[in-house]
Design an enzyme around this catalytic site. Structure first.
Site, PDB file in Angstrom:
ATOM      1  N   GLU A 110       0.828  -1.214   0.000  1.00 62.94           N
ATOM      2  CA  GLU A 110       0.000   0.000   0.000  1.00 62.94           C
ATOM      3  C   GLU A 110       0.859   1.258   0.000  1.00 62.94           C
ATOM      4  O   GLU A 110       0.541   2.239  -0.688  1.00 62.94           O
ATOM      5  CB  GLU A 110      -0.940  -0.032   1.196  1.00 62.94           C
ATOM      6  CG  GLU A 110      -2.019  -1.106   1.066  1.00 62.94           C
ATOM      7  CD  GLU A 110      -3.025  -1.078   2.196  1.00 62.94           C
ATOM      8  OE1 GLU A 110      -4.206  -0.823   1.929  1.00 62.94           O
ATOM      9  OE2 GLU A 110      -2.618  -1.316   3.360  1.00 62.94           O
ATOM     10  N   GLU A 130      -4.080  -9.268   3.111  1.00 66.29           N
ATOM     11  CA  GLU A 130      -5.072  -8.984   4.142  1.00 66.29           C
ATOM     12  C   GLU A 130      -6.148 -10.051   4.292  1.00 66.29           C
ATOM     13  O   GLU A 130      -6.572 -10.357   5.413  1.00 66.29           O
ATOM     14  CB  GLU A 130      -5.714  -7.612   3.874  1.00 66.29           C
ATOM     15  CG  GLU A 130      -4.811  -6.425   4.182  1.00 66.29           C
ATOM     16  CD  GLU A 130      -3.862  -6.061   3.057  1.00 66.29           C
ATOM     17  OE1 GLU A 130      -3.133  -5.062   3.195  1.00 66.29           O
ATOM     18  OE2 GLU A 130      -3.846  -6.769   2.013  1.00 66.29           O
TER      19      GLU A 130
END
Length: 266
Positions: A110, A130
């Site tokens: 990210e 995730e």
């Protein structure tokens, strides 16, 4: 103790992350990075920022799992740095280069996605991990991936957590360059070349690409056209256009003309 070290060479500032043993990304690290970037954004001596790692195996492994557990218990004010620092990377005038060597999973991916450019070593590898933790990306990863590589490939990566190597990431468009050899030296050399370009034009190019991606086509074209018109008549641009014409006039018609370094002393 600082988690980011800053070195400067000409217009290139390198910020190197060092958080042993696994280079997890913490709230404190993001707050510290945000402070550095806030100062650099207004610094006329900074043309390019490079984010790198002191860990030879990890760019940023992923978010600190102990801090994720804190978030599960309720709001954590420091966690807002996941948003504010990422947006600062995107909106500051200077291009920010992610120099990715080794692991960039979860929050490390990210962080790299918020950067203007992503250059990777052949050893780099990426994963949106995730879902394996029962969550989804929470710092813009899914939305930036969609805009960067398209809905289909982004959906695959976000849902499955597929690990991709540097070559695969380049094919997908996650990274724009895979740089072999002495990675740090080659990154800094390329960043130095970037720093030599006209700063107003580079900042404008960064802005119209980012903002245009969030607009419909008609509005994006107006943004591009308006910005082009603003730059075209500036003294810097007029001087560079004149230098380009002179370079063409001096070259044989059948010879290629290199437009690099316009305006620099011969």
């Amino acid at each position: 103790m600082p988690l980011w070290s800053l070195t400067r060479a000409g217009g290139v500032v390198e910020l190197v992350y060092d958080n042993p043993p696994r280079n997890f990304l913490t709230f404190a690290a993001l707050i510290e990075l945000g402070a550095h970037l806030t100062a650099l954004a207004d610094d006329p001596g900074t043309a390019v920022v490079v984010l790198a790692s002191a860990d030879p195996e990890r760019f940023v492994a992923h978010a600190d799992l102990d801090e994720l557990a804190r978030l599960a218990d309720g709001p954590v004010p420091e966690a807002r740095a996941w948003y504010t620092t990422m947006r600062l990377i995107e909106t500051m005038p200077q291009p920010v280069v992610a120099a990715i060597d080794g692991q960039a999973w979860g929050g490390g991916l990210e962080l790299s996605l918020a950067c203007t450019l992503r250059w990777a070593s052949p050893r780099a590898h990426f994963s949106a991990i995730e879902t394996a933790l029962g969550i989804i990306p929470g710092a813009g990863g899914s939305q930036r991936l969609i805009r960067l590589i398209g809905r289909g490939p982004a959906t695959d990566l976000v849902i499955t957590g597929l690990r991709v190597d540097a070559a695969h990431a380049e094919r997908l468009g996650i990274v724009s360059r895979v740089i072999p050899g002495d990675f740090r030296a080659e990154v800094l050399a390329a960043a130095t070349d970037l720093a030599r370009l006209p700063r107003a034009a580079v900042a404008a190019a960064k802005r119209v690409v980012r903002e245009g991606a969030e607009l419909d086509l008609a509005a994006a074209l107006r943004l591009e056209g308006g910005t082009f018109g603003e730059l075209l008549a500036t003294p810097e641009s007029l001087g560079l256009q004149r230098a380009a014409r002179e370079r063409y006039a001096a070259a044989p018609v059948d010879a290629p003309v290199d437009l690099a370094g316009l305006g620099e002393p011969a």
